[in-house]
Design a protein around this motif. Structure first.
Motif, PDB file in Angstrom:
ATOM      1  N   ASN A 157     -13.616 -53.234 -21.085  1.00  0.00           N
ATOM      2  CA  ASN A 157     -12.949 -54.203 -20.210  1.00  0.00           C
ATOM      3  C   ASN A 157     -13.796 -54.512 -18.983  1.00  0.00           C
ATOM      4  OD1 ASN A 157     -10.539 -55.806 -19.668  1.00  0.00           O
ATOM      5  ND2 ASN A 157     -10.210 -54.423 -17.949  1.00  0.00           N
TER       6      ASN A 157
ATOM      7  N   LYS B  13      -8.307 -62.135 -22.943  1.00  0.00           N
ATOM      8  CA  LYS B  13      -6.863 -62.054 -22.764  1.00  0.00           C
ATOM      9  C   LYS B  13      -6.227 -63.323 -23.318  1.00  0.00           C
ATOM     10  CE  LYS B  13      -5.689 -61.142 -18.554  1.00  0.00           C
ATOM     11  NZ  LYS B  13      -5.179 -60.578 -17.280  1.00  0.00           N
TER      12      LYS B  13
ATOM     13  N   THR C 238       3.872 -63.247 -25.117  1.00  0.00           N
ATOM     14  CA  THR C 238       3.384 -61.940 -24.668  1.00  0.00           C
ATOM     15  C   THR C 238       1.872 -62.008 -24.528  1.00  0.00           C
ATOM     16  OG1 THR C 238       3.371 -59.555 -25.144  1.00  0.00           O
ATOM     17  CG2 THR C 238       3.144 -61.039 -27.018  1.00  0.00           C
ATOM     18  N   GLU C 239       1.332 -61.175 -23.665  1.00  0.00           N
ATOM     19  CA  GLU C 239      -0.110 -61.189 -23.385  1.00  0.00           C
ATOM     20  C   GLU C 239      -0.778 -59.958 -23.980  1.00  0.00           C
ATOM     21  OE1 GLU C 239      -2.550 -62.541 -19.514  1.00  0.00           O
ATOM     22  OE2 GLU C 239      -1.503 -60.631 -19.249  1.00  0.00           O
ATOM     23  N   HIS C 240      -1.948 -60.176 -24.609  1.00  0.00           N
ATOM     24  CA  HIS C 240      -2.687 -59.046 -25.174  1.00  0.00           C
ATOM     25  C   HIS C 240      -4.185 -59.215 -24.975  1.00  0.00           C
ATOM     26  CE1 HIS C 240       0.497 -56.676 -26.898  1.00  0.00           C
ATOM     27  NE2 HIS C 240       1.059 -57.768 -27.392  1.00  0.00           N
ATOM     28  N   TRP C 241      -4.899 -58.095 -25.142  1.00  0.00           N
ATOM     29  CA  TRP C 241      -6.357 -58.052 -25.010  1.00  0.00           C
ATOM     30  C   TRP C 241      -6.958 -58.066 -26.418  1.00  0.00           C
ATOM     31  CZ3 TRP C 241      -2.995 -56.741 -21.491  1.00  0.00           C
ATOM     32  CH2 TRP C 241      -3.315 -56.885 -20.138  1.00  0.00           C
TER      33      TRP C 241
ATOM     34  N   THR D  43      -4.552 -54.376 -28.281  1.00  0.00           N
ATOM     35  CA  THR D  43      -3.338 -53.828 -27.657  1.00  0.00           C
ATOM     36  C   THR D  43      -2.126 -54.379 -28.387  1.00  0.00           C
ATOM     37  OG1 THR D  43      -3.142 -55.655 -26.080  1.00  0.00           O
ATOM     38  CG2 THR D  43      -4.479 -53.767 -25.409  1.00  0.00           C
TER      39      THR D  43
ATOM     40  N   ASP E 292       2.562 -54.400 -28.151  1.00  0.00           N
ATOM     41  CA  ASP E 292       3.800 -54.013 -27.470  1.00  0.00           C
ATOM     42  C   ASP E 292       4.503 -52.947 -28.288  1.00  0.00           C
ATOM     43  OD1 ASP E 292       3.943 -56.005 -25.209  1.00  0.00           O
ATOM     44  OD2 ASP E 292       3.772 -57.375 -26.913  1.00  0.00           O
TER      45      ASP E 292
ATOM     46  N   VAL F 173      -2.210 -48.537 -22.371  1.00  0.00           N
ATOM     47  CA  VAL F 173      -3.338 -49.342 -21.906  1.00  0.00           C
ATOM     48  C   VAL F 173      -3.571 -49.022 -20.429  1.00  0.00           C
ATOM     49  CG1 VAL F 173      -4.224 -51.678 -21.558  1.00  0.00           C
ATOM     50  CG2 VAL F 173      -2.823 -51.156 -23.571  1.00  0.00           C
TER      51      VAL F 173
ATOM     52  N   GLU G  46      -1.536 -54.130 -15.008  1.00  0.00           N
ATOM     53  CA  GLU G  46      -0.919 -55.353 -15.533  1.00  0.00           C
ATOM     54  C   GLU G  46      -0.476 -55.220 -16.979  1.00  0.00           C
ATOM     55  OE1 GLU G  46      -4.152 -58.406 -16.164  1.00  0.00           O
ATOM     56  OE2 GLU G  46      -5.318 -56.770 -15.265  1.00  0.00           O
ATOM     57  N   ALA G  47      -0.740 -54.082 -17.606  1.00  0.00           N
ATOM     58  CA  ALA G  47      -0.409 -53.910 -19.026  1.00  0.00           C
ATOM     59  C   ALA G  47       0.629 -52.822 -19.236  1.00  0.00           C
ATOM     60  CB  ALA G  47      -1.673 -53.589 -19.812  1.00  0.00           C
TER      61      ALA G  47
ATOM     62  N   LYS H 275       2.485 -51.497 -22.670  1.00  0.00           N
ATOM     63  CA  LYS H 275       1.637 -51.786 -23.831  1.00  0.00           C
ATOM     64  C   LYS H 275       0.792 -50.551 -24.176  1.00  0.00           C
ATOM     65  CE  LYS H 275       1.238 -56.671 -22.483  1.00  0.00           C
ATOM     66  NZ  LYS H 275       2.195 -57.216 -23.464  1.00  0.00           N
TER      67      LYS H 275
END
Length: 677
Positions: free
Chosen positions: A115, A122, A188-191, A234, A236, A243, A247-248, A251
């Motif tokens: 990262n 993202k 939803t947000e993921h890496w 990543t 949920d 993680v 901000e995660a 997750k």
């Protein structure tokens, strides 16, 4: 140990959501044990690492079914599987677990490093969400109707009825496996790992790999040809490695990302137990180390594409020299299925038989380059006709004659004949063949060539007839026993990676030290005058009733797990006139051959009475072309011609599909050309 070759061997981490069965064993655990046992005898510096994969959806699903916590599940199966591996003789140097503190820290360090280098992308995407359960639904938590076959209980990642790979949004009428409610799409947000961006770098590295199995490189190349896509690192989920970003929160690392890192964390824990916490670096961060991943074919992509990319982008780690993956093992002609009870569990096997028997029998049928099949009848055959009749018979005759007729002492070799010298030379010849087989991960060949030495010994003993010459030509009889004992000594060492318990027993009878090295194996391991003893018979034959009992046990468990016939539902009714449009004829296959550049199509010439037809059929996975001549078949004779791979096909051969997906011909005893009505 600076002068020793340093080798790191890993076995795929088994999910800690159930016990180990024969399919697991044949895929990722037996062959690396053969390899490391061989390599240790070559005086190499070997670390053999494995452990439990304790994260991911299968764990949480198992916990929910039983009404316990995921930790309860992994604690139970980690201990059970660790013990069964030990009982079976899988000689891990360390067996870790991905729920450990060291693993969490190591996985988070990998993620943080990548990262900080700006590697991840993202993305905000819509995923299925269960408002009643208040959570995003991983693939296996979504069920619905398969768009391919119509099966109403398909999962969001795969239909277990037809085997089609799916995504949750492809399901018809999806519902939450948790609440039964219809899920909704929610952002939803993921890496994500941008695998496509680093594909050229990966391909350049793959081009440097040598002697990889065609089945491994073929699967890798097919992914590369299609082009690599972004892959989420990543997800949920409440169970897993958190993680390491503010901000995660909520997750975890995707299990495919953190599980291979378990090899690194387990090596760290092993080093700590050795009293040298930095020792792990010699195996992971020293370019002189050779790294080998032993896995099943379902893990090829992770170990040949994704994990190497993680190691490359992190930097400072060695990459695998080879990934000798195996294909799948079937059981009694059917696919292994734990949900349907069609499996032989290792802990139950050990209640009835010794480990070495299965190590040998399974070793002879390994799915090294294509799927193979284990059957109890074959198991019995290998034990009775090879271990008992060949290896056991030869070594027992050699020892018993020596004890009974020359006072248990190795006799002198006096003016040996050509046949004596030829038999002694076979030791060196077979040792070289066995060595090359191990070095090239051809374990079935290693077993076969080792057993060939026992066959040579048996044939030599029979041809020289020491039961006759001991009275009339005692020197000749002494030569026979000297040579036979030398072959027995070599066998006790050459077979050690496969039959560790039995060969230790044989070496004790021959007076050979357990600390031997591979270099010690020769045609002069025993000295004249050395004492030998005749111990217990190495291998007892297995009676038919014992095998029938195992077969019945397998069928009883399958019936208990799934008492309903596993067949597709009936299709909608048709009119009689629709059926009468079909011209079905009895036929007989004249010849068959593979179609070039096709993995499944056969070009088949069929006699249908009035003429011979060419029919193209996608059955090469189930039948060998050169074995089909004379096979009686049923043919749809009035199907419109169609070109397939450049060959015009005039008709269709009818097949029946078993519940395991295998195919059978719909046969008839009628003469070719006879109408089927």
């Amino acid at each position: 140990m600076p002068n020793k070759k340093r080798i790191l061997v890993t076995s795929a981490l088994p999910y800690a959501n159930g016990p180990i069965h024969l399919g697991h064993l044949a895929g990722a655990y037996l062959t690396p044990d053969f390899y490391v046992r061989y390599k240790r005898r070559t005086d190499a510096d070997v670390a053999f690492i494995c452990g439990s994969d304790e994260h991911g959806v299968p764990i949480t699903i198992a916990a929910e079914k039983e009404g316990v916590s995921p930790q309860d599940i992994v604690d139970r199966y980690h201990g059970m599987n660790k013990k069964v591996f030990e009982d079976f003789g899988i000689s891990f140097d360390y067996y870790g677990r991905t729920s450990s503190k060291v693993h969490h820290e190591t996985s988070q360090e990998f993620f943080t490093t990548l990262n900080n280098k700006g590697f991840f992308k993202k993305k905000t995407e819509e995923q299925l969400y269960d408002p009643k359960a208040d959570m995003f639904l991983p693939d296996r938590y979504v069920k619905g109707t398969c768009p391919n076959c119509g099966y109403e209980e398909a999962y969001g990642d795969q239909c277990e009825k037809c085997g089609t790979s799916l995504s949750p949004t492809e399901l018809i009428d999806p519902f939450s496996a948790l609440s039964g409610e219809k899920p909704e799409l929610k952002k939803t947000e993921h890496w994500y790992m941008p695998l496509g961006d680093v594909q050229p770098k990966l391909e350049k590295w793959l081009d440097t790999r040598e002697n990889w199995k065609p089945n491994v490189m073929g699967q890798v190349k097919s992914w590369l040809t299609d082009g690599l896509a972004d892959r989420a690192a990543t997800r949920d989920l409440s169970w897993g490695v958190p993680v390491p970003l503010e901000e995660a929160k909520g997750k975890v690392l995707y299990v495919w990302f953190d599980a291979p890192i378990g090899y690194v964390s387990a090596t760290k824990e092993w080093a700590q137990k050795q009293g040298n916490p930095d020792l792990w670096k010699d195996y992971w961060q020293n370019e002189e180390t050779e790294l080998y991943h032993f896995i099943g074919k379902d893990n090829i992509v992770f170990h040949c594409i994704m994990f190497p990319i993680v190691l490359m982008e992190h930097g400072g780690y060695v990459l695998p020299k080879n990934v000798p993956a195996n294909e799948f093992l079937n059981l009694e002609g059917k696919k292994l299925s734990t949900s349907r009870g069609w499996a032989v569990w290792l802990h139950e096997y050990l209640e009835d038989f010794e480990p070495d028997l299965l190590r040998y029998a399974l070793g002879t049928t390994l799915p090294e380059s294509k799927d193979s099949d284990f059957s109890w009848k074959d198991f019995q055959m290998h034990i009775n006709t090879e271990l008992a009749d060949v290896l056991g018979n030869f070594t027992n005759r050699s020892l018993s004659f020596t004890v009974n007729y020359v006072e248990g002492k190795v006799p002198e070799l006096v003016e040996p004949s050509d046949i004596d010298l030829e038999a002694l030379k076979a030791i060196e010849d077979q040792k070289e063949k066995v060595t090359q087989a191990y070095e090239n991960f051809r374990f079935k060949e290693a077993i076969s060539e080792t057993m060939n030495l026992a066959r040579i010994g048996n044939r030599y003993f029979t041809e020289t007839e020491p039961w006759k010459t001991r009275k009339t030509e005692p020197i000749k009889a002494g030569n026979t026993l000297h040579v036979s004992l030398q072959i027995s000594a070599a066998l006790s060492c050459l077979f050690d990676p496969i039959l560790p318990d039995k060969m230790k027993q044989l070496r004790s009878q021959l007076g050979i030290s357990d600390s031997f090295t591979w270099n010690d194996i020769s045609n002069n391991m025993l000295k004249v005058g050395d004492s030998v003893i005749q111990g217990d018979i190495l291998f007892e034959k297995i009676e038919d009733d014992i095998i029938e009992e195992q077969i019945q046990k397998l069928h009883d468990k399958a019936k208990e797990a799934d008492p309903t016939p596993d067949v597709p539902e009936l299709k909608d009714n048709i009119e009689f006139g629709d059926f009468m449009k079909l011209d079905l004829r009895a036929g007989k296959i004249i010849s068959a051959k593979k179609i070039e550049k096709s993995t499944k199509l056969l070009e088949i010439k069929v006699d249908i009475g009035i003429e011979q037809r060419t029919i193209v059929s996608g059955i090469s996975k189930y039948f060998e072309a050169d074995e089909l001549a004379g096979q009686k078949v049923s043919v749809v004779a009035n199907l419109a011609p169609k070109k397939l791979m450049g060959v015009e096909s005039k008709g269709m051969i009818l097949m029946a599909e078993n519940p395991d997906g295998s195919l059978k011909f719909v046969e008839t005893d009628a003469e070719p050309g006879s109408p089927i009505t």
